[in-house]
Design an enzyme around this catalytic site. Sequence first.
Site, PDB file in Angstrom:
ATOM      1  N   SER A 116      -9.757  -0.744   7.177  1.00 28.87           N
ATOM      2  CA  SER A 116      -9.139  -0.480   5.879  1.00 28.87           C
ATOM      3  C   SER A 116      -8.406  -1.653   5.255  1.00 28.87           C
ATOM      4  O   SER A 116      -7.983  -1.569   4.100  1.00 28.87           O
ATOM      5  CB  SER A 116      -8.181   0.713   5.984  1.00 28.87           C
ATOM      6  OG  SER A 116      -8.901   1.911   6.133  1.00 28.87           O
ATOM      7  N   SER A 171      -9.407   1.753   3.199  1.00 26.01           N
ATOM      8  CA  SER A 171      -8.589   2.645   2.389  1.00 26.01           C
ATOM      9  C   SER A 171      -7.510   1.930   1.565  1.00 26.01           C
ATOM     10  O   SER A 171      -6.896   2.540   0.683  1.00 26.01           O
ATOM     11  CB  SER A 171      -7.902   3.681   3.285  1.00 26.01           C
ATOM     12  OG  SER A 171      -6.999   3.057   4.195  1.00 26.01           O
ATOM     13  N   LYS A 196       0.832  -1.204   0.000  1.00 26.58           N
ATOM     14  CA  LYS A 196       0.000   0.000   0.000  1.00 26.58           C
ATOM     15  C   LYS A 196       0.869   1.257   0.000  1.00 26.58           C
ATOM     16  O   LYS A 196       1.863   1.342   0.723  1.00 26.58           O
ATOM     17  CB  LYS A 196      -0.899  -0.020   1.242  1.00 26.58           C
ATOM     18  CG  LYS A 196      -1.885   1.144   1.368  1.00 26.58           C
ATOM     19  CD  LYS A 196      -2.712   0.969   2.642  1.00 26.58           C
ATOM     20  CE  LYS A 196      -3.754   2.061   2.816  1.00 26.58           C
ATOM     21  NZ  LYS A 196      -4.563   1.844   4.036  1.00 26.58           N
TER      22      LYS A 196
END
Length: 467
Positions: A182, A158, A81
């Site tokens: 997330s 997210s 990420k």
Amino acid sequence: MTTPPLQQPLRALNRALRDRSVSAVQLAESAIQAYNARGQHDHAYKTWNGDAALKFAKATDALLEQGGNAGPLMGLPVSIKDIYAVPGLPTYAGSSRRLPAQWESPGPVVSTLLSQLPVVMGKTQTVEFAFGGLGTNAHFGAPRNPWDPVAHRTPGGSSSGAGVSLVSGTAGLAFGTDTAGSVRVPASMTGVAGLKTTVGRWSTAQIVPLSTTLDTPGLLARRVDDLAFAFDALDPGLNPGGGGLPATPDLADLTFGVPDTFFWDDCSPGIAEAVIQAIKQLEAAGARIITLELPNTDDAFTLFQKGGVAAAELAAFLHTSLPDAIEALDPNVAARIEAADGMPGWEYVRRRQVIDDLTRAAAARLSQVDAVLTPTVAITPPTLESLEPEGAYPKANMKALRNTVMANFMGLCALTLPVGRDAANMPVGLQVMAGPWQDARLLAIGQAIEAKLGNSLDILGEVPSPA
């Protein structure tokens, strides 16, 4: 191998790399082919690292040929990420500007990972500063949820590109973070497995912060067993006091708590039904199912609706470390930051105390069972078009995070695994929550559940081709 290499279990790939029946180059080439075939369409990556990854894979194969062994993750393609600092790759954290160079020096999680010589395929898209549960981003757009070949549905956030990278075949393991869901929301929405670790078990240093109170590193993979394999590889270096994974328990030896209230409210058609059916299968296999309510869920959700502590803590980080980023924030993020600007200090302290109280109460309640089972996400992944009307985004965002945030506010570890499809034919996740620091035990329980219900490929099959 009869199926694409990166759909194989990580344990099998680990063995194949060592007996040389597959090479790191073959795995990297498979990821690159998948990226060229659909990865650009699915938009999982902010920074694609394909050429460098292939060169690294060639060097890794040379070490493997000489009997080198840097660890279980050696040679396996991974995605990270774009909120983690990774050497040689820029960090944007979903913002419109590249962050300062200090955010390219790795912290403990990435250092531990890189020491095992995985092949880093790139950095995946994220909601700006990880502040959102749907996966949208005003600067770079939202990755496409691969399970709908026609409509552009949200992938969950997210960690918005993480699950997509797995489903589209560009990585075998994805690194995300979880502050209110997330990791688990994108895992659930894209039909993979995801692990939220206990706060403090793995360091968050050199991970761009959203909430210093709640942030946790996490993993996404095709299977719970893949999560267990990766966790077992990483945890000893990040948590020296922890032991290895326990043996997979028999379902007949487990007691699961299932709440009657809150988690089932306003589920999209087919979600509650799929989760209930999965729970019935576990009960038929011998698991004991009892009614167990998590304490004070309504109070916790009220706190979340008011912004919790994340908005204030992100505002503090931005004002002190990245003030120039504030004027260019995604409007959906900016609105939540602005709402925190007027919070008095006493209110922030009060909210921290509420979270501490929730954590103590939940740990006591969870001691009565091996784990708690709920739907992971209560809504089907919305289309981007449906989020355009005034007020639609915050309403959907709150619903997406409603079930997962409880584990964060209550200090629990949690995982999700796919159990079926909803009425819109999109993946449905089963959330499994356990007490703090029970991460290894939770994964063993998840392996037992997966052995009964099947993994993502068993349940969902192949992802449809892009329209």
